[in-house]
Design a protein around this motif. Structure first.
Motif, short mmCIF file in Angstrom:
data_model
loop_
_atom_site.label_atom_id
_atom_site.label_comp_id
_atom_site.label_asym_id
_atom_site.label_seq_id
_atom_site.Cartn_x
_atom_site.Cartn_y
_atom_site.Cartn_z
N GLU A 258 0.96 -1.32 0.14
CA GLU A 258 0.12 -0.08 -0.11
C GLU A 258 0.68 1.31 0.17
O GLU A 258 0.29 2.46 0.11
N LEU A 259 2.06 1.08 0.12
CA LEU A 259 3.05 2.17 0.31
C LEU A 259 2.82 3.46 -1.04
O LEU A 259 3.01 4.71 -0.61
N TYR A 260 2.62 3.05 -2.02
CA TYR A 260 2.43 4.08 -3.15
C TYR A 260 0.99 4.15 -3.86
O TYR A 260 0.85 4.46 -4.88
N VAL A 261 0.09 3.29 -3.16
CA VAL A 261 -1.43 3.66 -3.66
C VAL A 261 -1.97 5.05 -3.81
O VAL A 261 -2.36 5.30 -4.67
N ARG A 262 -1.51 5.48 -2.65
CA ARG A 262 -2.18 7.04 -2.79
C ARG A 262 -1.34 7.94 -3.62
O ARG A 262 -2.01 8.83 -4.38
N ASP A 263 -0.20 7.86 -3.85
CA ASP A 263 0.59 8.52 -4.78
C ASP A 263 0.05 8.26 -6.29
O ASP A 263 -0.18 9.11 -7.10
N SER A 264 -0.25 6.83 -6.43
CA SER A 264 -0.87 6.77 -7.90
C SER A 264 -2.08 7.32 -7.85
O SER A 264 -2.68 7.82 -9.31
N ILE A 265 -2.93 7.48 -6.97
CA ILE A 265 -4.38 7.78 -7.20
C ILE A 265 -4.02 9.45 -7.61
O ILE A 265 -4.86 10.05 -8.26
N ASN A 266 -3.04 10.02 -6.82
CA ASN A 266 -2.97 11.44 -6.93
C ASN A 266 -2.16 11.63 -8.54
O ASN A 266 -2.55 12.60 -9.01
N ARG A 289 -20.32 16.70 -9.21
CA ARG A 289 -18.84 16.15 -9.52
C ARG A 289 -17.81 17.22 -9.58
O ARG A 289 -16.89 17.25 -10.23
N SER A 290 -18.31 18.11 -8.58
CA SER A 290 -17.34 19.56 -8.57
C SER A 290 -15.84 18.97 -7.60
O SER A 290 -15.16 20.05 -7.77
N ALA A 291 -16.16 18.05 -6.74
CA ALA A 291 -15.07 17.90 -5.95
C ALA A 291 -13.87 17.27 -6.68
O ALA A 291 -13.95 17.08 -7.77
N SER A 292 -12.76 17.18 -6.12
CA SER A 292 -11.64 16.56 -6.41
C SER A 292 -11.84 15.20 -6.76
O SER A 292 -12.57 14.53 -6.45
N LEU A 293 -11.03 14.74 -7.74
CA LEU A 293 -11.17 13.24 -8.38
C LEU A 293 -10.92 12.28 -7.20
O LEU A 293 -11.77 11.28 -7.10
N ALA A 294 -10.14 12.34 -6.42
CA ALA A 294 -9.91 11.45 -5.10
C ALA A 294 -11.11 11.56 -4.26
O ALA A 294 -11.47 10.54 -3.80
N THR A 295 -11.77 12.54 -4.03
CA THR A 295 -13.26 12.61 -3.23
C THR A 295 -14.11 12.07 -4.03
O THR A 295 -14.87 11.28 -3.21
N ARG A 296 -14.25 12.22 -5.34
CA ARG A 296 -15.31 11.69 -6.06
C ARG A 296 -15.16 10.23 -6.16
O ARG A 296 -16.09 9.35 -5.74
N LEU A 297 -13.95 9.67 -6.18
CA LEU A 297 -13.66 8.19 -5.99
C LEU A 297 -14.31 7.66 -4.85
O LEU A 297 -15.00 6.66 -4.61
N ALA A 298 -13.93 8.35 -3.58
CA ALA A 298 -14.20 7.95 -2.45
C ALA A 298 -15.84 8.18 -2.05
O ALA A 298 -16.40 7.08 -1.52
N LEU A 331 -5.24 0.33 -11.10
CA LEU A 331 -4.44 1.41 -10.80
C LEU A 331 -2.94 1.13 -11.26
O LEU A 331 -2.21 1.95 -11.60
N ARG A 332 -2.59 -0.16 -11.22
CA ARG A 332 -1.12 -0.55 -11.71
C ARG A 332 -0.98 -0.52 -13.11
O ARG A 332 0.16 -0.71 -13.51
N LEU A 333 -1.80 -0.22 -14.02
CA LEU A 333 -1.83 -0.16 -15.45
C LEU A 333 -2.19 1.27 -16.09
O LEU A 333 -3.22 1.53 -16.44
N PRO A 334 -1.51 2.32 -15.97
CA PRO A 334 -1.81 3.76 -16.04
C PRO A 334 -1.88 3.85 -17.74
O PRO A 334 -2.86 4.62 -18.17
N SER A 335 -1.46 2.88 -18.52
CA SER A 335 -1.92 2.85 -20.07
C SER A 335 -3.59 2.39 -20.13
O SER A 335 -4.01 2.74 -21.02
N ALA A 336 -3.90 1.93 -18.99
CA ALA A 336 -5.42 1.46 -19.26
C ALA A 336 -6.43 2.81 -18.69
O ALA A 336 -7.56 2.42 -18.44
N LEU A 464 8.59 5.02 -9.83
CA LEU A 464 8.52 5.86 -8.63
C LEU A 464 7.49 5.55 -7.79
O LEU A 464 7.47 5.37 -6.61
N HIS A 465 6.50 5.43 -8.46
CA HIS A 465 5.10 5.35 -7.57
C HIS A 465 4.36 3.92 -7.95
O HIS A 465 3.20 3.78 -8.28
N ASP A 466 5.04 2.93 -7.94
CA ASP A 466 4.47 1.70 -8.20
C ASP A 466 3.55 1.17 -7.29
O ASP A 466 4.32 1.18 -5.93
N PRO A 467 2.35 0.87 -7.39
CA PRO A 467 1.48 0.77 -6.40
C PRO A 467 1.43 -0.75 -5.96
O PRO A 467 0.59 -1.32 -4.82
#
Length: 573
Positions: A258-266, A289-298, A331-336, A464-467
């Motif tokens: 979980e160390l870089y999951v939040r960084d990947s979301i960001n 849907r005016s909130a930040s993306l992280a808030t919308r996902l939550a 989340l681990r596949l940014p090309s997707a 660097l941000h491998d989740p």
């Protein structure tokens, strides 16, 4: 003075008698060669006559034989992924392009997996295997936003218990089936197979290994360099799985996940905002849907806990657990991510079909239910056997760990990363007769000393941000090999460095494999591939890549070859 060979608990580190390989064109792709290598099934007692059969695939070097640099083995990890399919699906061509055609690119199905025999099976038939798979929950049905709410705790514990009980049925089935391959498929055995493979490939005993291992394939690489340090050639660890944590109960590994999951979301939020509405479906900020993306996902995750969204044909609903599994997986596949953004945007509007389509497309249909078990669960018990026993771990311990890690790392999808822990918690403490080294000799620095004396350093590369396999594990491996390794880092998210192409990094990989050159110090390279763009097809998780600069033909070949390896990587179950 040259250091002596290593020994482990009386097991001499020699390969079995030199075997020959009879190559023939692969049935599914005659431009590649296929073969089977026979090795001892039980390395603790190789004289007993029991055998394992290891499938091999080779993409031949394109240079004249006099210029050939030998064989480059590769493994896509898993554990349990078929290396033969990895090559057949394009990784061989991609690696050959990167290395100028100087190597034969070779991969194999690790024992117990793929087409290897004996196969690590948990059931008698494919029908039983499919039924067990269908019964597994995607993730625990728990909701991250409620973790600070004490009144929610009884519901949290109940949901975790339901999930654990479902996984326990699979663990018990695998243990009771007691496949011949169950306790002869650990990393220690695969490392010995790797030695036998390179000996057979080169036609000589004690041949050196050239190897590019991805994800769990780095566990195999770490086991090999400790078992056979004098046989190390050019070895790349890509997306480093922590060997020390992996040798312990799985409760030690889970916090690393979980160390870089939040960084990947960001990163996803940042790249999406930069691309705008033409490049990212989630960049629209209208209505609620005016909130930040992280808030919308939550918020979306919380709403699914209360009210799952049914797909249009009524076959199932997207629950909070399924949503967590979806986001955790992709989340681990940014090309997707363009396709992910499109599916999540639709789900915000109450349309579950795009997300369901991406989930269903990843499932392979079973055509013959009476056929033997295909070994699709092999990776689960293999990872348990590679760990120290976890069956002393109590469910309340798991509950506390999930709660504490989720809150500390601010990561909302740990409920989708509990399958291995639950499986191993319910798995016997029996282990292979030849024990894994884990990281013991790396820690003692004996391996480092031998590699340094031989001048055979390894290359460690990581996003660097491998989740999934955090950069911390790569740095830790380098600290164990301070004078016999170097680290190169690719900026940004994604699991393993091939998940996003980087021209600077792929040139470093090429220079190392061709000439043995390593950067003098740790290098950090920029990403050369767009994550979101109006030019990217958002209807597929494997779109045609868009690169973010002007490149020569040779540079573009390197970038496209990186993506070709990535496509082969994500094609595996």
């Amino acid at each position: 003075m040259r250091l002596t060979k290593l020994y482990l608990l009386g097991y001499m580190h020699i390969a079995p008698a030199l075997a020959s390989i009879q190559w023939s064109p692969c049935t599914s792709n005659p431009s590649l060669d296929c073969a089977t290598l026979t090795v001892p099934l039980e390395y603790a007692d190789p004289a007993n006559g029991a055998l394992a059969y290891i499938p091999l695939t080779r993409f031949n070097a394109t240079v004249p034989g006099s210029q050939r640099k030998g064989s480059l083995l590769t493994n896509p990890g898993g554990p349990g992924s078929a290396g033969t399919d990895f090559l057949l699906n394009g990784a061989g061509a991609g690696m050959s392009n990167i290395t100028g055609g100087f190597y034969d690119i070779v991969s194999w199905d690790p024992r117990g997996t793929g087409s290897a025999r004996p196969l690590l099976q948990c059931f008698d038939t494919a029908g039983e295997e499919t039924a067990a798979s269908d019964a597994l929950p995607a993730a625990a049905e728990i909701e991250y936003s409620q973790f600070r709410n004490q009144s929610y705790m009884p519901w949290y514990y109940a949901a975790l218990k339901d999930y654990d009980s479902a996984i326990a049925e699979l663990a018990e089935a695998c243990a009771e089936h007691n496949s011949t391959a169950l306790y002869t498929s650990s990393a220690a055995y695969v490392a010995r197979d790797m030695a036998a493979i390179v000996d057979a490939l080169e036609g000589t005993e004690n041949a050196t290994l050239n190897y590019w291992g991805f994800s769990y394939g780095t566990i195999l690489g770490a086991e090999f360099i400790q078992t056979y340090p004098e046989r190390v050639g050019k070895i790349i660890f890509d997306g480093v799985f922590d060997s020390a944590a992996n040798a312990q109960p799985y409760t030690s590994q889970l916090p690393y996940d979980e160390l870089y999951v939040r960084d990947s979301i960001n990163d996803m939020a940042t790249f999406c905002a930069q691309a705008g509405s033409e490049g990212c479906a989630l960049s629209e900020a209208t209505g609620n849907r005016s909130a930040s993306l992280a808030t919308r996902l939550a918020n979306l995750q919380a709403s699914l806990y209360k009210a799952p969204v049914e797909v249009s044909d009524g076959s199932f609903s997207i629950t909070v657990g399924m949503f967590s599994f979806f986001m955790y997986s992709f989340l681990r596949l940014p090309s997707a991510w363009p396709a992910v953004a499109s599916a999540v945007s639709a789900l915000e509007e109450g349309n579950a079909d795009p997300m369901a389509s991406l989930l269903v497309d990843a499932a392979a249909p079973v055509t013959n239910e009476s056929a033997p078990d295909t070994g699709s669960f092999a990776g689960w018990p293999i990872q348990c056997v590679d760990n120290a026993p976890s069956n002393h771990t109590k469910l309340p311990d798991v509950a506390r760990l999930v709660l504490n890690v989720s809150l500390a790392e601010q990561t909302p999808w740990l409920n989708a990363d509990l399958s291995t822990l639950s499986f191993c918690r319910n798995f016997p403490n029996t282990r292979a007769r030849v024990p894994n080294l884990g990281a013991s000799k790396l820690i003692s620095m004996e391996t480092n000393a031998i590699l340094t004396e031989q001048e055979t350093p390894v290359l460690i590369i990581n996003a660097l941000h491998d989740p999934t396999t955090p950069i911390n594990s790569a740095v830790r491996l380098h600290r164990w090999l301070p004078t016999a390794s170097q680290v190169a880092v690719r900026r940004g998210p994604g699991h393993t460095t091939i998940s996003l192409a980087s021209l600077g990094l792929v040139k470093t990989i090429r220079d190392y494999l061709l000439d043995g050159d390593l950067p003098a110090t740790m290098e950090v390279y920029d990403v050369s591939q767009e994550v979101f763009s109006s030019e990217i097809d958002a209807d597929t998780i494997t779109p045609t890549p868009v690169f973010n600069g002007t490149y020569s033909d040779s540079e573009r070949t390197l970038l496209e070859s990186t993506y070709q390896i990535y496509l082969a990587f994500v094609s595996l179950p």
